[in-house]
Design an enzyme around this catalytic site. Sequence first.
Site, PDB file in Angstrom:
ATOM      1  N   HIS A 169     141.963  32.706  88.594  1.00  0.00           N
ATOM      2  CA  HIS A 169     141.747  33.534  87.404  1.00  0.00           C
ATOM      3  C   HIS A 169     142.285  34.939  87.674  1.00  0.00           C
ATOM      4  O   HIS A 169     142.677  35.240  88.811  1.00  0.00           O
ATOM      5  CB  HIS A 169     140.267  33.562  86.970  1.00  0.00           C
ATOM      6  CG  HIS A 169     139.288  33.904  88.073  1.00  0.00           C
ATOM      7  ND1 HIS A 169     137.941  33.956  87.880  1.00  0.00           N
ATOM      8  CD2 HIS A 169     139.478  34.214  89.386  1.00  0.00           C
ATOM      9  CE1 HIS A 169     137.325  34.275  89.005  1.00  0.00           C
ATOM     10  NE2 HIS A 169     138.239  34.446  89.926  1.00  0.00           N
ATOM     11  N   GLN A 209     146.221  34.187  81.950  1.00  0.00           N
ATOM     12  CA  GLN A 209     144.990  34.802  81.446  1.00  0.00           C
ATOM     13  C   GLN A 209     145.209  36.268  81.158  1.00  0.00           C
ATOM     14  O   GLN A 209     146.137  36.909  81.671  1.00  0.00           O
ATOM     15  CB  GLN A 209     143.870  34.672  82.486  1.00  0.00           C
ATOM     16  CG  GLN A 209     143.293  33.269  82.588  1.00  0.00           C
ATOM     17  CD  GLN A 209     142.044  33.247  83.455  1.00  0.00           C
ATOM     18  OE1 GLN A 209     141.881  34.087  84.362  1.00  0.00           O
ATOM     19  NE2 GLN A 209     141.167  32.297  83.210  1.00  0.00           N
ATOM     20  N   VAL A 253     129.264  38.677  85.859  1.00  0.00           N
ATOM     21  CA  VAL A 253     128.744  39.471  84.738  1.00  0.00           C
ATOM     22  C   VAL A 253     127.283  39.142  84.477  1.00  0.00           C
ATOM     23  O   VAL A 253     126.814  38.045  84.757  1.00  0.00           O
ATOM     24  CB  VAL A 253     129.559  39.243  83.438  1.00  0.00           C
ATOM     25  CG1 VAL A 253     130.866  39.992  83.480  1.00  0.00           C
ATOM     26  CG2 VAL A 253     129.769  37.761  83.172  1.00  0.00           C
TER      27      VAL A 253
HETATM   28  N1  DAH Z   1     137.461  34.539  85.107  1.00  0.00           N
HETATM   29  C1  DAH Z   1     136.818  33.670  84.125  1.00  0.00           C
HETATM   30  C2  DAH Z   1     137.503  32.317  84.168  1.00  0.00           C
HETATM   31  O1  DAH Z   1     138.596  32.215  84.554  1.00  0.00           O
HETATM   32  C3  DAH Z   1     136.885  34.248  82.753  1.00  0.00           C
HETATM   33  C4  DAH Z   1     136.048  35.465  82.607  1.00  0.00           C
HETATM   34  C5  DAH Z   1     134.756  35.352  82.163  1.00  0.00           C
HETATM   35  C6  DAH Z   1     136.517  36.709  82.976  1.00  0.00           C
HETATM   36  C7  DAH Z   1     133.940  36.469  82.035  1.00  0.00           C
HETATM   37  C8  DAH Z   1     135.727  37.842  82.870  1.00  0.00           C
HETATM   38  C9  DAH Z   1     134.422  37.705  82.385  1.00  0.00           C
HETATM   39  O2  DAH Z   1     136.150  39.064  83.187  1.00  0.00           O
HETATM   40  O3  DAH Z   1     133.635  38.809  82.276  1.00  0.00           O
HETATM   41  O4  DAH Z   1     136.908  31.341  83.791  1.00  0.00           O
END
Ligand code: DAH
Length: 328
Positions: A169, A209, A253
């Site tokens: 991610h 992303q 988070v």
């Molecule tokens: N990194 C998560 C994923 O790839 C997505 C994500 C969720 C990013 C919540 C964030 C967040 O910054 O606050 O599934």
Amino acid sequence: MNIMEPEGIKKQAYDEIETALNSADLEAVRLKYLGRKQGKITLALKELAGMSVDEKRKNGPFLQQLKSDIESAISFREKEIGEKGAVIDVTLPPKKIEVGHLGLITQAEDEIRRIFEGMNFSVIDGPEIEEEKYNFDSLNIPADHPAREMWDTFWLKTEGKKKYLLRTHTSPVQIRYMERHEPPFQIISPGRVFRYEATDATHETNFHQLEGLMIGKDISLANFKFVIEEFFRRFFAGKTVKVRFRSSYFPFVEPGVEVDVKLDNAKWLEMGGAGMVHPNVLEAVKYDPREWQGFAFGFGIERLVMVKYGVPDTRMFMSGDLKFIKKF
Ligand code: DAH
């Protein structure tokens, strides 16, 4: 026609046929030599009538041969002109040479960048080959935490104590940025990510992303709602946009939410995750969580583009299918 100079006539006729550029030119040549009333060969053949038998024998076959040679030269040229269209006209503009263009995902990334820059966000880059520490640990996902299973990982080499992987991610860019900067700030980071999983219409091993992060003294989820609504309104220009949050879980988070969007009267669509940055994450980069807080979000760029342009299958972006590529 002077039938004493037959070779000269033949050469002249052939020259004119060869330089005819279109069927009108060619018709003029035909009339000149073979026209029923004024054609040179026609007239010469008529003259034969008044000649003696000997002269007829001498000139007749030759004239007939010349007539049929010119006829076939004309029809040969006619075919050439038909195949080429009008034969080389050097004053025509040249044929356009096809050149490549940016792919749809890159175009969308550029647009996303512009929208966020317009809201005073900076655009940050991060490495695609990442360390375990940034992809997981500092994001409050320790080694034996079951949440690691949320991301099927392509593991790379271990060097000394550092374990490398293809980032699953764009969230590690948050950590890299915070380690080197003092708040307040607001950033986005679009980029490529990798998942070791089976592909289907909504899953790819290789996709993009959009990460976002805003840290300040009194940033709340209400600020996030405003920013993200504004982004959707600009990205999906011309549609009415509604945004709703559903409570969810991501280790980095607290609280965490899923972000849904409703465009005009279509159904609610899930766009990604977000939340208030977890105190453990702030501590990992040596920020005081009692002083600083903020929101983070992560959306799938393919998802955004699929909704905007009605692309039915996420695998199309990587397919190399020219019909698809040329549409955008
Ligand atoms: N990194 C998560 C994923 O790839 C997505 C994500 C969720 C990013 C919540 C964030 C967040 O910054 O606050 O599934």
